[in-house]
Design a protein around this motif. Structure first.
Motif, mmCIF file in Angstrom:
data_model
loop_
_atom_site.group_PDB
_atom_site.id
_atom_site.type_symbol
_atom_site.label_atom_id
_atom_site.label_comp_id
_atom_site.label_asym_id
_atom_site.label_seq_id
_atom_site.Cartn_x
_atom_site.Cartn_y
_atom_site.Cartn_z
ATOM 1 N N THR A 1 0.804 -1.254 -0.047
ATOM 2 C CA THR A 1 -0.092 0.047 0.025
ATOM 3 C C THR A 1 1.013 1.350 -0.048
ATOM 4 O OG1 THR A 1 -1.656 -1.283 1.173
ATOM 5 C CG2 THR A 1 -1.737 1.194 1.216
ATOM 6 N N VAL B 1 0.718 4.365 -2.735
ATOM 7 C CA VAL B 1 0.494 5.522 -2.527
ATOM 8 C C VAL B 1 1.657 6.559 -2.622
ATOM 9 C CG1 VAL B 1 -0.310 6.941 -0.497
ATOM 10 C CG2 VAL B 1 -1.319 4.713 -0.756
ATOM 11 N N GLN C 1 -2.024 4.589 4.000
ATOM 12 C CA GLN C 1 -2.734 5.495 2.928
ATOM 13 C C GLN C 1 -2.511 6.922 3.190
ATOM 14 O OE1 GLN C 1 -6.873 3.726 2.682
ATOM 15 N NE2 GLN C 1 -6.044 3.037 0.649
ATOM 16 N N ASN D 1 -12.095 1.078 -2.354
ATOM 17 C CA ASN D 1 -10.983 1.909 -3.139
ATOM 18 C C ASN D 1 -11.454 2.562 -4.377
ATOM 19 O OD1 ASN D 1 -8.404 1.203 -1.858
ATOM 20 N ND2 ASN D 1 -9.043 -0.983 -2.120
#
Length: 473
Positions: A23, A27, A148, A404
C-alpha cells in the motif's frame, strides 16, 4: 470463500507488514511523481499538455480496474490477484525508470496503474480476513489507514530528495527492491486461498461495461481542467461513462452470475460508509492539493519546504491511527470515533479557510493542519471498519475494491471541482487585486466548500451508519 489464515500473531503481523508495504509503495507512487514532473519534461521532451498524461495514464487504469480486480480476488483467490498485481507493478516500474521517450513512459505508467489496482483492490479484504477479532481488526485497519493517509506527505518529500540527489529515474527504480521483497514475502506469509470460482461470477460482458465506464469516467474528470465542466468534451465523454455504468447496473440485475451482486448495496452500513467516504475524500484530496498550491504560490515555499510543512499532518495521523484510534474504537465504538474525527477535520479546514495572504506557518497553518491530521487518523480506520463489518466473507474482495473505487473516483471529482472553483474565483479577482490576494481568495472559497463536504459526511454518518437494533456501538 475458502481460505487458510495464518494462525500465529507473528505470522499475521508479518502478513500485515507485507500488505502495508504494498500500500505504501502504491500511495507513494501516486505523489512522488508530482515533484519530478519538470525534470521528466525536460529529459523526455514532453509538451505541457502531454506531461499531464504521466499522471493521468496511471490514474485512469487504477481507478477503472479497482472494482473488477477486487471481485476477481473473491473468485480466483486474493493472494493470486495480489501477487500478480505486485509483479506487474514492479516490472512496469522498471520500464518507467528506464524509459527512453515520452511514449514509453506513458505506456509503462498505464501498466503501473493496472498492477497497482490489481494488488490494491484486495488488500482491505485480506486484512479483514486476517484479523476477525474486533480489537485486532481495528489496530490493523489503523495501520493500513495511516499508510494510505501519510504516504502522500512522505512521497512529496521523497520525490524532491531523490530527484535532486540522483535523478527522476530513481523515483520509479526505488520500487524494484520493495516490490521484489514484498512479493517474495507474500508467498511465505500470505496463505493461499481458492476463491469461490469463476463460474460463480464470470460475467465477462459486465466486466467490460464497468471497466470501460470507470476508465471513461476517470478520463473525463482528469481532463476537466483543460476543457471545462460545461464543454462538449466533458459532457460527451461524461455522458458516455454514465450510460456505460447504467448499462452495467442493468446487466448485474439480470445476469445469472453477476460480477457485482447488487445484494451488496442492500447493506445500509456498507452503502452509507461509501457515501461518507466519497464526501470525505472529495474534500481531503482537493484540499491537500490546494493547500500545497497556497504554500507554493502565495507563501512562496520551495518544494522541499512544502513537503516538510505537510509532515506534521502525517505524524498526527500516525500517532492517532496507530495507537489512539483502536483504543478509542474499543471503548466508544466506530460511529462516535468517526463523528469526532469528521468534526475535527471540519474545524481544521475552517481554520485554514481564513488563512491570510501573509500567513505564518506556526500561527496560521499548523492550527488547522493538526486537527485535520488527528481527525483523519480517527475517521478513516473507523469508517473502513464500519463499512467492512457488514460485508459477507465471500464479498470481502468486492467490498474492498468498492471502497478503493469510491476513494479514487471521489478524490478525483473533489480535486477537479475544488481546483476549478478556486481558479475561477482567482481569475475573476486578478484584474482588480494583487495576484497573491486573488489566489488566496480562490483558495478560501475552495476550503469553505471542502469544510461543507466533510460536514455533509458527518450528517451522512448520523443518518446512514446507525447501529442495528441489538448491536452496540
Amino acid at each position: 470463500m475458502t481460505q487458510t489464515k495464518p494462525t500465529t500473531d507473528r505470522s499475521r503481523l508479518l502478513a500485515l507488514v507485507v500488505l502495508c508495504a504494498q500500500t505504501l509503495m502504491i500511495v507513494l507512487d501516486q505523489t512522488i511523481v508530482n515533484v519530478a514532473l519538470p525534470s521528466i519534461r525536460d529529459d523526455l521532451g514532453f509538451s505541457q499538455s502531454g506531461l499531464a498524461w504521466v499522471i493521468n495514464a496511471y490514474g485512469i487504469a487504477f481507478g477503472g480496474l479497482l472494482l473488477l480486480t477486487g471481485r476477481l480476488g473473491d473468485l480466483v483467490g486474493r493472494r493470486k490477484v495480489f501477487l500478480a498485481g505486485m509483479l506487474l507493478f514492479t516490472a512496469a516500474s522498471l520500464v518507467c525508470g528506464l524509459a527512453w521517450n515520452a511514449e514509453v513512459l506513458v505506456a509503462a505508467r498505464f501498466l503501473q496503474g493496472v498492477g497497482g489496482a490489481t494488488s490494491s483492490a484486495v488488500v482491505l479484504g485480506m486484512i479483514v480476513g486476517l484479523f476477525p477479532e474486533p480489537g485486532a481488526r481495528a489496530k490493523a485497519i489503523g495501520a493500513f489507514s495511516f499508510v494510505q493517509a501519510a504516504g502522500g506527505s512522505i512521497g512529496s518529500v521523497a520525490g524532491g530528495l531523490l530527484t535532486q540527489a540522483v535523478s527522476w529515474h530513481w523515483i520509479f527504480l526505488i520500487n524494484l527492491p520493495i516490490g521484489i521483497i514484498a512479493a517474495g514475502m507474500s508467498l511465505r506469509v500470505l496463505e493461499d486461498d481458492r476463491g469461490i470460482g469463476l463460474r460463480n461470477g464470470a460475467d465477462v460482458f459486465g466486466a467490460i461495461l464497468v471497466t470501460a465506464g470507470l476508465m471513461l469516467g476517470v478520463y473525463t474528470i482528469v481532463e476537466v481542467d483543460g476543457h471545462g465542466w460545461g464543454s462538449a468534451h466533458t459532457l460527451g465523454f461524461g455522458g458516455a461513462a454514465v450510460v456505460l455504468l447504467i448499462a452495467f447496473v442493468v446487466r448485474q440485475a439480470t445476469a445469472r452470475n453477476p460480477l457485482l451482486p447488487l445484494r451488496i448495496f442492500a447493506s445500509r452500513i456498507l452503502s452509507g460508509a461509501n457515501v461518507v467516504l466519497a464526501l470525505l475524500v472529495a474534500a481531503m484530496f482537493g484540499f491537500q492539493f490546494l493547500v500545497v498550491l497556497y504554500m507554493r504560490q502565495v507563501l512562496a515555499y520551495s518544494a522541499e519546504q512544502t513537503g516538510f510543512a505537510m509532515l506534521p499532518v502525517a505524524l498526527a495521523i500516525a500517532v492517532v491511527s496507530l495507537g489512539l484510534s483502536a483504543r478509542a474504537t474499543a471503548r466508544f465504538g466506530e460511529r462516535p470515533v468517526l463523528l469526532t474525527g469528521l468534526a475535527l477535520i471540519t474545524a481544521g479546514v475552517v481554520v485554514l479557510a481564513r488563512v491570510p495572504v501573509d500567513g505564518h506557518y506556526v500561527t496560521d497553518l499548523l492550527p488547522g493542519l493538526l486537527p485535520m491530521g488527528i481527525g483523519f487518523g480517527l475517521a478513516m480506520p473507523a469508517l473502513m471498519a464500519l463499512g467492512m463489518s457488514d460485508a459477507r466473507p465471500e464479498d470481502a474482495g468486492l467490498a474492498s475494491g468498492l471502497f478503493n473505487t469510491t476513494q479514487q473516483v471521489g478524490g478525483a471529482v473533489g480535486l477537479s471541482v475544488l481546483a476549478v472553483l478556486a481558479a475561477t474565483r482567482s481569475d475573476r479577482l486578478a484584474a482588480s487585486e494583487p495576484l497573491p490576494s486573488a489566489l488566496a481568495a480562490g483558495f478560501h472559497l475552495a476550503f469553505w466548500i471542502a469544510a461543507a463536504l466533510v460536514a455533509a459526511g458527518g450528517v451522512g454518518a448520523v443518518v446512514f451508519l446507525r447501529p442495528r437494533a441489538g448491536r452496540s456501538e
